[in-house]
Write a protein that holds these residues in place. Structure first.
Motif, PDB file in Angstrom:
ATOM      1  N   PHE A   1       0.825  -1.203   0.000  1.00 25.03           N
ATOM      2  CA  PHE A   1       0.000   0.000   0.000  1.00 25.03           C
ATOM      3  C   PHE A   1       0.859   1.252   0.000  1.00 25.03           C
ATOM      4  O   PHE A   1       0.563   2.223  -0.695  1.00 25.03           O
ATOM      5  CB  PHE A   1      -0.931  -0.006   1.215  1.00 25.03           C
ATOM      6  CG  PHE A   1      -1.981  -1.074   1.161  1.00 25.03           C
ATOM      7  CD1 PHE A   1      -3.205  -0.826   0.584  1.00 25.03           C
ATOM      8  CD2 PHE A   1      -1.736  -2.334   1.695  1.00 25.03           C
ATOM      9  CE1 PHE A   1      -4.183  -1.807   0.528  1.00 25.03           C
ATOM     10  CE2 PHE A   1      -2.701  -3.322   1.645  1.00 25.03           C
ATOM     11  CZ  PHE A   1      -3.928  -3.059   1.054  1.00 25.03           C
ATOM     12  N   VAL A   2       1.914   1.233   0.776  1.00 22.64           N
ATOM     13  CA  VAL A   2       2.813   2.391   0.834  1.00 22.64           C
ATOM     14  C   VAL A   2       3.447   2.633  -0.527  1.00 22.64           C
ATOM     15  O   VAL A   2       3.496   3.774  -1.018  1.00 22.64           O
ATOM     16  CB  VAL A   2       3.912   2.170   1.893  1.00 22.64           C
ATOM     17  CG1 VAL A   2       4.919   3.318   1.884  1.00 22.64           C
ATOM     18  CG2 VAL A   2       3.298   2.018   3.278  1.00 22.64           C
ATOM     19  N   GLN A   3       3.914   1.554  -1.173  1.00 21.50           N
ATOM     20  CA  GLN A   3       4.534   1.687  -2.482  1.00 21.50           C
ATOM     21  C   GLN A   3       3.527   2.160  -3.531  1.00 21.50           C
ATOM     22  O   GLN A   3       3.861   2.958  -4.418  1.00 21.50           O
ATOM     23  CB  GLN A   3       5.148   0.343  -2.913  1.00 21.50           C
ATOM     24  CG  GLN A   3       6.297  -0.126  -2.055  1.00 21.50           C
ATOM     25  CD  GLN A   3       7.516   0.758  -2.178  1.00 21.50           C
ATOM     26  OE1 GLN A   3       7.741   1.378  -3.204  1.00 21.50           O
ATOM     27  NE2 GLN A   3       8.300   0.854  -1.116  1.00 21.50           N
ATOM     28  N   SER A   4       2.279   1.688  -3.430  1.00 20.65           N
ATOM     29  CA  SER A   4       1.242   2.098  -4.377  1.00 20.65           C
ATOM     30  C   SER A   4       0.957   3.593  -4.269  1.00 20.65           C
ATOM     31  O   SER A   4       0.859   4.296  -5.276  1.00 20.65           O
ATOM     32  CB  SER A   4      -0.053   1.313  -4.121  1.00 20.65           C
ATOM     33  OG  SER A   4       0.152  -0.059  -4.345  1.00 20.65           O
ATOM     34  N   LEU A   5       0.829   4.077  -3.031  1.00 16.88           N
ATOM     35  CA  LEU A   5       0.564   5.505  -2.820  1.00 16.88           C
ATOM     36  C   LEU A   5       1.741   6.362  -3.287  1.00 16.88           C
ATOM     37  O   LEU A   5       1.549   7.432  -3.889  1.00 16.88           O
ATOM     38  CB  LEU A   5       0.275   5.770  -1.348  1.00 16.88           C
ATOM     39  CG  LEU A   5      -1.065   5.234  -0.831  1.00 16.88           C
ATOM     40  CD1 LEU A   5      -1.149   5.411   0.677  1.00 16.88           C
ATOM     41  CD2 LEU A   5      -2.235   5.941  -1.504  1.00 16.88           C
ATOM     42  N   THR A   6       2.948   5.900  -3.028  1.00 14.90           N
ATOM     43  CA  THR A   6       4.141   6.635  -3.466  1.00 14.90           C
ATOM     44  C   THR A   6       4.186   6.723  -4.989  1.00 14.90           C
ATOM     45  O   THR A   6       4.474   7.780  -5.567  1.00 14.90           O
ATOM     46  CB  THR A   6       5.412   5.945  -2.949  1.00 14.90           C
ATOM     47  OG1 THR A   6       5.368   5.876  -1.529  1.00 14.90           O
ATOM     48  CG2 THR A   6       6.660   6.707  -3.371  1.00 14.90           C
ATOM     49  N   PHE A   7       3.870   5.601  -5.640  1.00 15.09           N
ATOM     50  CA  PHE A   7       3.876   5.561  -7.105  1.00 15.09           C
ATOM     51  C   PHE A   7       2.812   6.501  -7.681  1.00 15.09           C
ATOM     52  O   PHE A   7       3.088   7.256  -8.633  1.00 15.09           O
ATOM     53  CB  PHE A   7       3.629   4.132  -7.589  1.00 15.09           C
ATOM     54  CG  PHE A   7       3.483   4.003  -9.074  1.00 15.09           C
ATOM     55  CD1 PHE A   7       4.605   4.064  -9.895  1.00 15.09           C
ATOM     56  CD2 PHE A   7       2.234   3.827  -9.658  1.00 15.09           C
ATOM     57  CE1 PHE A   7       4.476   3.951 -11.271  1.00 15.09           C
ATOM     58  CE2 PHE A   7       2.098   3.725 -11.029  1.00 15.09           C
ATOM     59  CZ  PHE A   7       3.221   3.787 -11.842  1.00 15.09           C
ATOM     60  N   LEU A   8       1.603   6.456  -7.124  1.00 15.52           N
ATOM     61  CA  LEU A   8       0.535   7.335  -7.612  1.00 15.52           C
ATOM     62  C   LEU A   8       0.899   8.805  -7.441  1.00 15.52           C
ATOM     63  O   LEU A   8       0.628   9.636  -8.313  1.00 15.52           O
ATOM     64  CB  LEU A   8      -0.769   7.026  -6.872  1.00 15.52           C
ATOM     65  CG  LEU A   8      -1.511   5.752  -7.283  1.00 15.52           C
ATOM     66  CD1 LEU A   8      -2.713   5.537  -6.380  1.00 15.52           C
ATOM     67  CD2 LEU A   8      -1.948   5.823  -8.741  1.00 15.52           C
ATOM     68  N   ASN A   9       1.500   9.123  -6.306  1.00 17.36           N
ATOM     69  CA  ASN A   9       1.896  10.507  -6.047  1.00 17.36           C
ATOM     70  C   ASN A   9       2.953  10.981  -7.065  1.00 17.36           C
ATOM     71  O   ASN A   9       2.872  12.104  -7.590  1.00 17.36           O
ATOM     72  CB  ASN A   9       2.452  10.621  -4.635  1.00 17.36           C
ATOM     73  CG  ASN A   9       2.785  12.052  -4.256  1.00 17.36           C
ATOM     74  OD1 ASN A   9       1.930  12.939  -4.296  1.00 17.36           O
ATOM     75  ND2 ASN A   9       4.035  12.286  -3.887  1.00 17.36           N
ATOM     76  N   GLU A  10       3.906  10.109  -7.355  1.00 19.96           N
ATOM     77  CA  GLU A  10       4.941  10.450  -8.334  1.00 19.96           C
ATOM     78  C   GLU A  10       4.355  10.631  -9.726  1.00 19.96           C
ATOM     79  O   GLU A  10       4.713  11.557 -10.459  1.00 19.96           O
ATOM     80  CB  GLU A  10       6.019   9.359  -8.346  1.00 19.96           C
ATOM     81  CG  GLU A  10       6.864   9.314  -7.078  1.00 19.96           C
ATOM     82  CD  GLU A  10       7.792   8.116  -7.045  1.00 19.96           C
ATOM     83  OE1 GLU A  10       7.676   7.260  -7.964  1.00 19.96           O
ATOM     84  OE2 GLU A  10       8.619   8.028  -6.121  1.00 19.96           O
ATOM     85  N   GLN A  11       3.421   9.725 -10.093  1.00 17.43           N
ATOM     86  CA  GLN A  11       2.792   9.812 -11.416  1.00 17.43           C
ATOM     87  C   GLN A  11       1.932  11.059 -11.548  1.00 17.43           C
ATOM     88  O   GLN A  11       1.887  11.690 -12.618  1.00 17.43           O
ATOM     89  CB  GLN A  11       1.953   8.559 -11.671  1.00 17.43           C
ATOM     90  CG  GLN A  11       2.748   7.285 -11.868  1.00 17.43           C
ATOM     91  CD  GLN A  11       3.726   7.395 -13.028  1.00 17.43           C
ATOM     92  OE1 GLN A  11       3.367   7.796 -14.134  1.00 17.43           O
ATOM     93  NE2 GLN A  11       4.980   7.047 -12.766  1.00 17.43           N
TER      94      GLN A  11
ATOM     95  N   SER B   1      -4.453  15.711 -15.106  1.00  8.68           N
ATOM     96  CA  SER B   1      -3.717  14.781 -14.242  1.00  8.68           C
ATOM     97  C   SER B   1      -4.653  14.036 -13.306  1.00  8.68           C
ATOM     98  O   SER B   1      -4.558  12.813 -13.136  1.00  8.68           O
ATOM     99  CB  SER B   1      -2.660  15.542 -13.432  1.00  8.68           C
ATOM    100  OG  SER B   1      -1.756  16.187 -14.286  1.00  8.68           O
ATOM    101  N   VAL B   2      -5.572  14.783 -12.695  1.00  9.06           N
ATOM    102  CA  VAL B   2      -6.528  14.161 -11.774  1.00  9.06           C
ATOM    103  C   VAL B   2      -7.430  13.187 -12.524  1.00  9.06           C
ATOM    104  O   VAL B   2      -7.741  12.094 -12.043  1.00  9.06           O
ATOM    105  CB  VAL B   2      -7.366  15.239 -11.054  1.00  9.06           C
ATOM    106  CG1 VAL B   2      -8.509  14.594 -10.272  1.00  9.06           C
ATOM    107  CG2 VAL B   2      -6.489  16.061 -10.127  1.00  9.06           C
TER     108      VAL B   2
END
Length: 318
Positions: free
Chosen positions: A133-143, A176-177
């Motif tokens: 979950f942490v990695q998923s949120l980090t990836f979404l934020n970067e994208q 983006s959103v």
């Protein structure tokens, strides 16, 4: 492959370590849960004559951080110093437990892992890593940031700066959103809260066992997967109290290698003591008794025949 370390060498090395470290030695190979924590704590309580310090050989894939915390706190109540030996896998909650050690000793096969709390999946039949979950949120934020930046710059270039910065930012934000929202909409807020709570549990237990906040934060978020290997070299950079095995400790590790390399289905939670000569004789006697069982059964059969009458063969002869 045959173990080249004899029982005699093992006994000598273990006796040397007990004397030099003034330690009671324990072995814990298994899942960290309440049942196993209770079993280990009862071992501590039942030990009438205790040494000054405690040495624990720990092998685990992880488990319940509450149970791991209870084990370390109990050891601290009974002993002045705790040394943890890592001769195999020591993951997740196992890593958390080592934060409470005064000294950590590692070998070639020793490895830690991130403070990654395991969460139950929706099907309730398996676990998943909280790091997912942490990695998923980090990836979404970067994208999201990358998408906004690219859209914004493209609009400014394409319009040759005729579009105002505010308008370009507004359009880029909507684009983006719109791109990310279908993906982020699949994130369960309840599950996300569970992840955050689990991370908080790991962090709070870690700070109670260790005063190095930077170390705890790194162990929680700096690694990409549950199984990521933190070997001796990296552990030496993270921890200030890690050292390599000495000669006697290496003999102990080699003799117990098959047991302590990885966690098996059967939990091993016990006191580790030298095997004395009298114990060897008892083992030999027990083996002889086991070997004689078939003969004893035959003797009993013959005695029953004599009591009940002659055998069939004898009756035929008559």
């Amino acid at each position: 492959m045959k173990n080249l370390i004899t029982m005699e060498k093992f006994n000598i090395s273990l006796k040397n370590l007990i004397k030099e470290t003034q330690s009671d030695f324990f072995i814990f190979v298994g899942t960290i849960n309440d049942s196993n924590a209770d079993k280990f704590i009862n071992l501590l309580r039942r030990r009438e004559v205790k040494e000054v310090n405690c040495s624990l050989i720990l092998t685990t894939y992880g488990g319940d951080p509450d149970a791991g915390y209870r084990i370390i706190r109990a050891i601290k109540r009974y002993y002045e110093k705790l040394s943890i030996y890592v001769f195999g896998f020591c993951k997740s909650t196992g890593t958390l437990m080592t934060l409470g050690a005064d000294e950590v000793i590692m070998s070639d096969f020793g490895e830690f892992g991130p403070l990654d709390i395991q969460l139950t999946k929706d099907d309730e039949l398996s676990n998943t890593s909280g790091l997912n979950f942490v990695q998923s949120l980090t990836f979404l934020n970067e994208q999201l940031f990358r998408s906004f930046e690219e859209n914004f710059l493209s609009l400014k270039r394409a319009s040759q700066n005729t579009i105002t910065t505010k308008t370009a930012a507004d359009i880029a934000s909507r684009l983006s959103v719109g791109l990310i929202s279908p993906i982020s909409g699949q994130i369960d807020p309840v599950k996300l809260g569970e992840v955050q709570r689990s991370i908080r549990i790991a962090n709070d237990y870690g700070t109670r066992l260790c005063e190095n906040d930077n170390l705890i934060a790194r162990l929680i978020v700096a690694y990409p997967s549950h199984g990521f290997v933190i070997d001796y070299q990296e552990a030496s950079e993270l921890f200030t109290n890690v050292r390599w095995v000495n000669d006697d400790e290496s003999i102990i590790e080699q003799y117990l290698h098959k047991i302590v390399r990885s966690q098996s289905e059967n939990n091993i939670i016990d006191v580790l003591e030298p095997i004395e000569e009298k114990d060897k004789k008892i083992v030999e006697v027990e083996e002889k008794v086991i070997d004689l069982k078939p003969e004893n059964e035959n003797i009993e059969k013959n005695e029953n025949i004599n009591k009940n009458g002659t055998s069939k063969k004898a009756r035929k002869a008559e």
